[in-house]
Write a protein that holds these residues in place. Structure first.
Motif, PDB file in Angstrom:
ATOM      1  N   VAL A   6      33.209 -21.177   3.487  1.00 59.15           N
ATOM      2  CA  VAL A   6      33.858 -22.746   3.602  1.00 59.15           C
ATOM      3  C   VAL A   6      35.298 -22.803   3.104  1.00 59.15           C
ATOM      4  O   VAL A   6      35.710 -22.289   1.397  1.00 59.15           O
ATOM      5  N   THR A   7      36.651 -22.921   3.352  1.00 56.90           N
ATOM      6  CA  THR A   7      37.593 -23.335   3.080  1.00 56.90           C
ATOM      7  C   THR A   7      37.731 -24.863   3.172  1.00 56.90           C
ATOM      8  O   THR A   7      38.405 -25.225   4.163  1.00 56.90           O
ATOM      9  N   TRP A   8      38.988 -24.961   2.464  1.00 56.45           N
ATOM     10  CA  TRP A   8      39.926 -26.601   2.530  1.00 56.45           C
ATOM     11  C   TRP A   8      41.260 -26.448   1.531  1.00 56.45           C
ATOM     12  O   TRP A   8      40.509 -26.059   0.825  1.00 56.45           O
ATOM     13  N   ALA A  14      34.458 -21.763  -1.115  1.00 57.20           N
ATOM     14  CA  ALA A  14      33.082 -21.187  -1.057  1.00 57.20           C
ATOM     15  C   ALA A  14      32.240 -20.137  -0.394  1.00 57.20           C
ATOM     16  O   ALA A  14      32.906 -20.047   0.904  1.00 57.20           O
ATOM     17  N   VAL A  15      31.008 -19.391  -0.712  1.00 55.57           N
ATOM     18  CA  VAL A  15      30.626 -18.682   0.676  1.00 55.57           C
ATOM     19  C   VAL A  15      29.413 -19.382   0.039  1.00 55.57           C
ATOM     20  O   VAL A  15      28.503 -19.623  -1.021  1.00 55.57           O
ATOM     21  N   VAL A  25      28.409 -28.610  -1.687  1.00 62.04           N
ATOM     22  CA  VAL A  25      30.595 -28.496  -0.976  1.00 62.04           C
ATOM     23  C   VAL A  25      30.937 -29.392  -0.860  1.00 62.04           C
ATOM     24  O   VAL A  25      32.183 -30.053  -1.068  1.00 62.04           O
ATOM     25  N   LEU A  26      30.828 -29.623   0.129  1.00 65.63           N
ATOM     26  CA  LEU A  26      31.008 -31.085   1.320  1.00 65.63           C
ATOM     27  C   LEU A  26      30.532 -32.770   1.027  1.00 65.63           C
ATOM     28  O   LEU A  26      31.479 -33.164   1.170  1.00 65.63           O
ATOM     29  N   GLY A  27      29.953 -32.543   0.153  1.00 69.99           N
ATOM     30  CA  GLY A  27      29.694 -34.138  -0.615  1.00 69.99           C
ATOM     31  C   GLY A  27      30.557 -34.434  -1.625  1.00 69.99           C
ATOM     32  O   GLY A  27      30.710 -35.381  -1.458  1.00 69.99           O
ATOM     33  N   PRO A  28      31.076 -34.009  -2.923  1.00 68.95           N
ATOM     34  CA  PRO A  28      32.180 -34.414  -3.440  1.00 68.95           C
ATOM     35  C   PRO A  28      33.036 -34.812  -2.323  1.00 68.95           C
ATOM     36  O   PRO A  28      34.303 -35.359  -2.762  1.00 68.95           O
ATOM     37  N   LEU A  29      33.433 -33.920  -1.521  1.00 68.38           N
ATOM     38  CA  LEU A  29      34.746 -34.038  -0.771  1.00 68.38           C
ATOM     39  C   LEU A  29      34.690 -34.924  -0.162  1.00 68.38           C
ATOM     40  O   LEU A  29      36.052 -36.310   0.080  1.00 68.38           O
TER      41      LEU A  29
END
Length: 149
Positions: A6-8, A14-15, A25-29
């Motif tokens: 996972v990259t942003w 993250a892996v 990973v996606l919640g905070p973003l």
């Protein structure tokens, strides 16, 4: 075991190997409220092999672009009409516009699809897939919603 990288924003990484890690990973973003594109690519035997791009951070809309078999395409949540204008998501720091036909999914459903992808290692179900969307087309007569809005 299948691994997803996972990259942003050009710096985030993250892996993940478990669907529960997607929320971490996606919640905070999503909560940060700064629309950005996140790549979630599958690796098999150490090589990239499909996955999704997902838009997170917009309060009401997202997108999920699936790459892989049987076909790619943008997720369309049943009952969700096109947004009234293009939405910009930052892709590696570069503002990138997404057409209303590409953002026909809510953020919660988009994140659920990514969890499902990691759980099943196949194209998520429960949405339609618009396989005819030309992601390279230039929209005309459309208003833009800026990242700074």
């Amino acid at each position: 075991m299948t691994t997803y990288e996972v990259t942003w924003l050009g710096t985030g990484h993250a892996v993940v190997t478990d669907p529960s890690q997607i929320d971490e990973v996606l919640g905070p973003l999503q909560e940060a409220g700064q629309p950005c594109v996140v790549d979630v690519f599958r690796y098999r035997d150490g090589r990239p092999d499909g996955g999704v791009q997902v838009g997170v951070g917009h309060a009401h809309r997202s997108f999920v672009l699936y790459f892989g078999e049987p076909d790619g395409g943008y997720a369309v949540e049943p009952g969700i009409e096109p947004w009234g204008c293009d939405i910009e998501f930052s892709y590696g720091g570069q503002p990138t516009g997404y057409d209303p036909s590409e953002t026909r999914i809510t953020p919660g459903r988009a994140i659920a699809l990514v969890r499902q992808l990691v759980a099943t290692d196949s194209r998520p179900a429960g949405v339609d897939w618009d396989e005819g969307v030309d992601s390279n087309a230039t929209p005309t007569d459309v208003q833009w919603e800026s990242l700074d809005a």
